[in-house]
Scaffold this motif. Structure first.
Motif, PDB file in Angstrom:
ATOM      1  N   GLY A 231       0.721  -1.200  -0.163  1.00 38.08           N
ATOM      2  CA  GLY A 231      -0.621   0.092  -0.333  1.00 38.08           C
ATOM      3  C   GLY A 231       0.522   1.279  -0.423  1.00 38.08           C
ATOM      4  O   GLY A 231       0.816   2.102  -1.001  1.00 38.08           O
ATOM      5  N   LEU A 232       2.148   1.100   1.532  1.00 36.18           N
ATOM      6  CA  LEU A 232       2.898   2.235   0.841  1.00 36.18           C
ATOM      7  C   LEU A 232       3.552   2.474  -0.632  1.00 36.18           C
ATOM      8  O   LEU A 232       3.539   3.720  -1.247  1.00 36.18           O
ATOM      9  N   VAL A 233       3.904   1.376  -0.908  1.00 34.87           N
ATOM     10  CA  VAL A 233       4.666   1.765  -2.703  1.00 34.87           C
ATOM     11  C   VAL A 233       3.620   2.247  -4.014  1.00 34.87           C
ATOM     12  O   VAL A 233       4.485   3.235  -4.032  1.00 34.87           O
ATOM     13  N   ARG A 234       2.180   1.767  -3.624  1.00 37.40           N
ATOM     14  CA  ARG A 234       1.625   2.134  -4.356  1.00 37.40           C
ATOM     15  C   ARG A 234       0.997   3.392  -4.058  1.00 37.40           C
ATOM     16  O   ARG A 234       1.238   4.225  -5.730  1.00 37.40           O
ATOM     17  N   SER A 235       1.447   4.198  -2.518  1.00 34.63           N
ATOM     18  CA  SER A 235       0.505   5.670  -2.845  1.00 34.63           C
ATOM     19  C   SER A 235       1.876   6.345  -3.248  1.00 34.63           C
ATOM     20  O   SER A 235       1.799   7.303  -3.529  1.00 34.63           O
ATOM     21  N   LEU A 236       3.605   6.115  -2.886  1.00 30.38           N
ATOM     22  CA  LEU A 236       4.649   6.793  -3.181  1.00 30.38           C
ATOM     23  C   LEU A 236       4.574   6.935  -4.674  1.00 30.38           C
ATOM     24  O   LEU A 236       5.082   7.645  -5.173  1.00 30.38           O
ATOM     25  N   ALA A 237       4.513   5.396  -5.110  1.00 34.30           N
ATOM     26  CA  ALA A 237       4.548   6.259  -6.927  1.00 34.30           C
ATOM     27  C   ALA A 237       3.944   6.883  -7.197  1.00 34.30           C
ATOM     28  O   ALA A 237       4.096   7.555  -8.312  1.00 34.30           O
ATOM     29  N   ALA A 238       2.435   6.849  -6.792  1.00 26.89           N
ATOM     30  CA  ALA A 238       1.904   8.130  -7.501  1.00 26.89           C
ATOM     31  C   ALA A 238       2.410   9.439  -6.908  1.00 26.89           C
ATOM     32  O   ALA A 238       2.370  10.219  -8.131  1.00 26.89           O
ATOM     33  N   GLU A 239       2.905   9.277  -5.742  1.00 27.70           N
ATOM     34  CA  GLU A 239       3.034  10.864  -5.408  1.00 27.70           C
ATOM     35  C   GLU A 239       4.283  11.535  -6.277  1.00 27.70           C
ATOM     36  O   GLU A 239       4.098  12.607  -6.041  1.00 27.70           O
ATOM     37  N   PHE A 240       5.316  10.148  -6.789  1.00 26.95           N
ATOM     38  CA  PHE A 240       6.985  10.929  -6.723  1.00 26.95           C
ATOM     39  C   PHE A 240       6.540  10.412  -7.935  1.00 26.95           C
ATOM     40  O   PHE A 240       7.995  11.114  -9.468  1.00 26.95           O
ATOM     41  N   ALA A 241       5.865   9.861  -9.177  1.00 23.76           N
ATOM     42  CA  ALA A 241       5.978   9.466 -11.119  1.00 23.76           C
ATOM     43  C   ALA A 241       6.084  11.064 -11.666  1.00 23.76           C
ATOM     44  O   ALA A 241       6.888  10.760 -12.547  1.00 23.76           O
ATOM     45  N   ALA A 242       5.776  11.926 -10.763  1.00 22.69           N
ATOM     46  CA  ALA A 242       5.637  13.368 -12.047  1.00 22.69           C
ATOM     47  C   ALA A 242       7.028  14.389 -11.705  1.00 22.69           C
ATOM     48  O   ALA A 242       7.621  14.851 -12.330  1.00 22.69           O
ATOM     49  N   ARG A 243       7.409  13.415 -10.591  1.00 25.73           N
ATOM     50  CA  ARG A 243       8.956  13.853 -10.279  1.00 25.73           C
ATOM     51  C   ARG A 243      10.320  12.724 -10.759  1.00 25.73           C
ATOM     52  O   ARG A 243      10.894  12.793 -10.385  1.00 25.73           O
ATOM     53  N   GLU A 244       9.820  11.491 -11.696  1.00 28.41           N
ATOM     54  CA  GLU A 244      10.970  11.116 -12.346  1.00 28.41           C
ATOM     55  C   GLU A 244      11.458   9.861 -11.224  1.00 28.41           C
ATOM     56  O   GLU A 244      12.327   9.410 -11.743  1.00 28.41           O
ATOM     57  N   VAL A 245      10.403   9.579 -10.428  1.00 29.97           N
ATOM     58  CA  VAL A 245      11.347   8.701  -9.360  1.00 29.97           C
ATOM     59  C   VAL A 245       9.698   7.698  -9.407  1.00 29.97           C
ATOM     60  O   VAL A 245       8.743   8.267  -8.844  1.00 29.97           O
ATOM     61  N   ARG A 246      10.832   6.121  -9.133  1.00 32.50           N
ATOM     62  CA  ARG A 246      10.058   5.204  -9.356  1.00 32.50           C
ATOM     63  C   ARG A 246       9.740   4.550  -7.864  1.00 32.50           C
ATOM     64  O   ARG A 246      10.626   4.342  -7.660  1.00 32.50           O
ATOM     65  N   VAL A 247       8.948   3.592  -7.627  1.00 30.13           N
ATOM     66  CA  VAL A 247       8.578   2.870  -6.614  1.00 30.13           C
ATOM     67  C   VAL A 247       7.911   1.873  -7.062  1.00 30.13           C
ATOM     68  O   VAL A 247       6.962   2.075  -7.525  1.00 30.13           O
ATOM     69  N   ASN A 248       8.675   0.642  -6.277  1.00 33.47           N
ATOM     70  CA  ASN A 248       7.815  -0.953  -6.886  1.00 33.47           C
ATOM     71  C   ASN A 248       8.009  -1.544  -5.596  1.00 33.47           C
ATOM     72  O   ASN A 248       9.341  -1.682  -4.563  1.00 33.47           O
ATOM     73  N   ALA A 249       7.756  -2.416  -6.355  1.00 33.48           N
ATOM     74  CA  ALA A 249       8.269  -3.542  -4.163  1.00 33.48           C
ATOM     75  C   ALA A 249       7.952  -5.345  -5.707  1.00 33.48           C
ATOM     76  O   ALA A 249       7.695  -5.681  -6.560  1.00 33.48           O
ATOM     77  N   VAL A 250       8.903  -5.932  -4.804  1.00 36.39           N
ATOM     78  CA  VAL A 250       9.131  -6.881  -5.377  1.00 36.39           C
ATOM     79  C   VAL A 250       8.829  -8.367  -3.821  1.00 36.39           C
ATOM     80  O   VAL A 250       9.130  -7.992  -3.135  1.00 36.39           O
TER      81      VAL A 250
END
Length: 237
Positions: free
Chosen positions: A155-174
């Motif tokens: 849940g945190l990964v997906r929220s951070l991904a949405a928050e920072f995508a516009a600034r070219e920062v990617r957040v994913n999980a394995v």
């Protein structure tokens, strides 16, 4: 003063053993300058820098991140791999055990992400990969607190991904399945032939396979953010 070179810099938590150690080795072999964080760093760590830090303690994390950046330069990638595993029937899980599980997994990702994401966003690029678990997706009998903490990571990964995508920062999980590391005791039910026979791949995953998945997300999967990749021997399909 930073000794920044042309090398990309990765911060890997839990780098002292198991999956985190394999990730640190994989990235180091690929040319990254790796700063490892661990609660009890080994003396023979094969990383550019190994620091002692408790990922559940935000101040400890901030101090370690500052030292890593001073020694190696700005952090280009964060891999949150520090973990803690235990199993128990839900009625026997104490409040302290619930809290510890959440502080290490969810708190560990939150603390390290908060320490590196502002700088990544300011520079206009970076990548975060969090290690979660197939149990976060499929659940597991006797593992409610572990599965819940790992699910919160997604849940945190997906929220951070949405928050920072516009600034070219990617957040994913394995999300690995049971993996052949010291975290699984010799008598663990995950090592039992009866369990392995239920897996399509008929074997435990290997730490190097998880590490290769992480490296893919950092180096090649530039189209991925908010995703969960699952190298789990087919435990969850």
């Amino acid at each position: 003063m930073s000794t920044r070179t042309s090398q990309r810099v990765a911060l890997v938590t839990g780098a002292g053993s198991g999956i985190g150690q394999s990730i640190a080795a994989e990235l180091g072999a690929a040319g990254w300058a790796v700063a490892g964080l661990d609660l009890r760093p080994p003396r023979d760590a094969a990383t550019a820098l190994m620091l002692a830090a408790d990922v559940a303690d935000a101040d400890s994390v901030r101090t370690a991140v500052g030292r890593a950046e001073a020694a190696l330069g700005p952090i280009d990638a964060l891999v949150s791999a520090a973990g803690h595993y235990a199993s128990a029937p839900v009625a026997e899980i104490t409040p302290e055990q619930w809290t510890r599980m959440l502080r290490v997994h969810l708190g560990g990702l939150a603390n390290t992400a908060r320490a590196v994401l502002p700088s990544m966003a300011e520079r206009g690029g970076g990548s975060v990969v969090a290690i979660t678990s197939e149990l976060a997706i499929g659940g597991g009998e006797g593992e409610a607190h572990y599965a819940a903490a790992k699910g919160a990571v997604i849940g945190l990964v997906r929220s951070l991904a949405a928050e920072f995508a516009a600034r070219e920062v990617r957040v994913n999980a394995v999300a690995p399945g049971p993996t052949d590391t010291p975290l699984l005791a010799a008598d663990s039910p995950w090592r039992a032939p009866e369990y392995l026979a239920t897996l399509p791949a008929r074997r435990l995953g290997r730490p190097d396979e998880v590490a290769a998945t992480v490296r893919f997300l950092l180096e090649e999967g530039t189209f991925c953010t908010g995703e969960v990749l699952s190298p789990n021997s087919g435990a969850v399909i």
